[in-house]
Design an enzyme around this catalytic site. Structure first.
Site, PDB file in Angstrom:
ATOM      1  N   ALA A 179     103.989 -37.541 -54.587  1.00 19.07           N
ATOM      2  CA  ALA A 179     104.639 -38.147 -55.753  1.00 19.07           C
ATOM      3  C   ALA A 179     105.914 -38.893 -55.333  1.00 19.07           C
ATOM      4  O   ALA A 179     106.235 -39.947 -55.888  1.00 19.07           O
ATOM      5  CB  ALA A 179     104.965 -37.080 -56.802  1.00 19.07           C
ATOM      6  N   GLY A 213     104.720 -42.067 -53.931  1.00 18.33           N
ATOM      7  CA  GLY A 213     104.044 -42.779 -55.017  1.00 18.33           C
ATOM      8  C   GLY A 213     105.027 -43.421 -55.984  1.00 18.33           C
ATOM      9  O   GLY A 213     104.799 -44.529 -56.469  1.00 18.33           O
ATOM     10  N   ASP A 214     106.129 -42.734 -56.248  1.00 14.53           N
ATOM     11  CA  ASP A 214     107.181 -43.277 -57.109  1.00 14.53           C
ATOM     12  C   ASP A 214     107.717 -44.582 -56.526  1.00 14.53           C
ATOM     13  O   ASP A 214     107.867 -45.585 -57.231  1.00 14.53           O
ATOM     14  CB  ASP A 214     108.296 -42.242 -57.255  1.00 14.53           C
ATOM     15  CG  ASP A 214     109.491 -42.751 -58.033  1.00 14.53           C
ATOM     16  OD1 ASP A 214     109.300 -43.217 -59.180  1.00 14.53           O
ATOM     17  OD2 ASP A 214     110.618 -42.696 -57.501  1.00 14.53           O
ATOM     18  N   ALA A 215     107.969 -44.582 -55.239  1.00 17.35           N
ATOM     19  CA  ALA A 215     108.501 -45.781 -54.575  1.00 17.35           C
ATOM     20  C   ALA A 215     107.483 -46.917 -54.568  1.00 17.35           C
ATOM     21  O   ALA A 215     107.823 -48.066 -54.835  1.00 17.35           O
ATOM     22  CB  ALA A 215     108.927 -45.436 -53.149  1.00 17.35           C
TER      23      ALA A 215
END
Length: 147
Positions: free
Chosen positions: A31, A34-36
């Protein structure tokens, strides 16, 4: 790397592969990346539009990457996901992050983490076409929601 080396980098966009097999990376770590990845995709989308005023870019990006938005996106994408992707989403949703959400309720926050986990997973297993497809669907859904 030398300046004249135009070879495509293996293992993603940067020459730093994960330290272990993807299935052994904790969901909260998937995550994190994935956020980046999702944030960069949103910024690239916004820069492709004609209105490049910094305040507008920031406000719009914030609306697209918020936990509330990501939770809605995951609900929208769910019918399109494979069983493998749903498994990754379940792992991300059940991951303990160790922090409390600031601008979302706990359920939205968990769904947002699950969405980010899926994005991180697709990035590291190099399913870049699928990654672009789902992110494109997500942005399209948020920008032009069905009536």
């Amino acid at each position: 790397m030398s300046g004249g080396d135009n070879k495509e980098l293996e293992g993603g966009w940067f020459p730093f592969p994960p330290s272990r097999p993807v299935r052994l990376i904790p969901p909260i770590v998937l995550a994190y990346i994935g956020d980046a990845i999702y944030e960069v995709a949103v910024r690239q989308y916004l820069i492709s539009l004609p209105n490049l005023r910094p305040h507008h870019l920031h406000r719009t990006a914030t609306n697209l990457v918020s936990a509330k938005a990501q939770s809605r996106i995951l609900s929208f994408l769910d019918p399109m996901l494979t069983e493998e992707e749903r498994d990754i989403v379940r792992q991300g949703r059940n991951a303990k992050s160790g922090s409390l959400p600031k601008n979302a309720d706990v359920l939205e926050y968990r769904h947002a983490t699950a969405f980010e986990c899926l994005i991180g997973y697709l990035y590291y297993v190099e399913h870049h076409d699928r990654l672009r497809e789902l992110i494109g669907q997500a942005i399209e859904y948020m920008v032009n929601p069905a009536e």
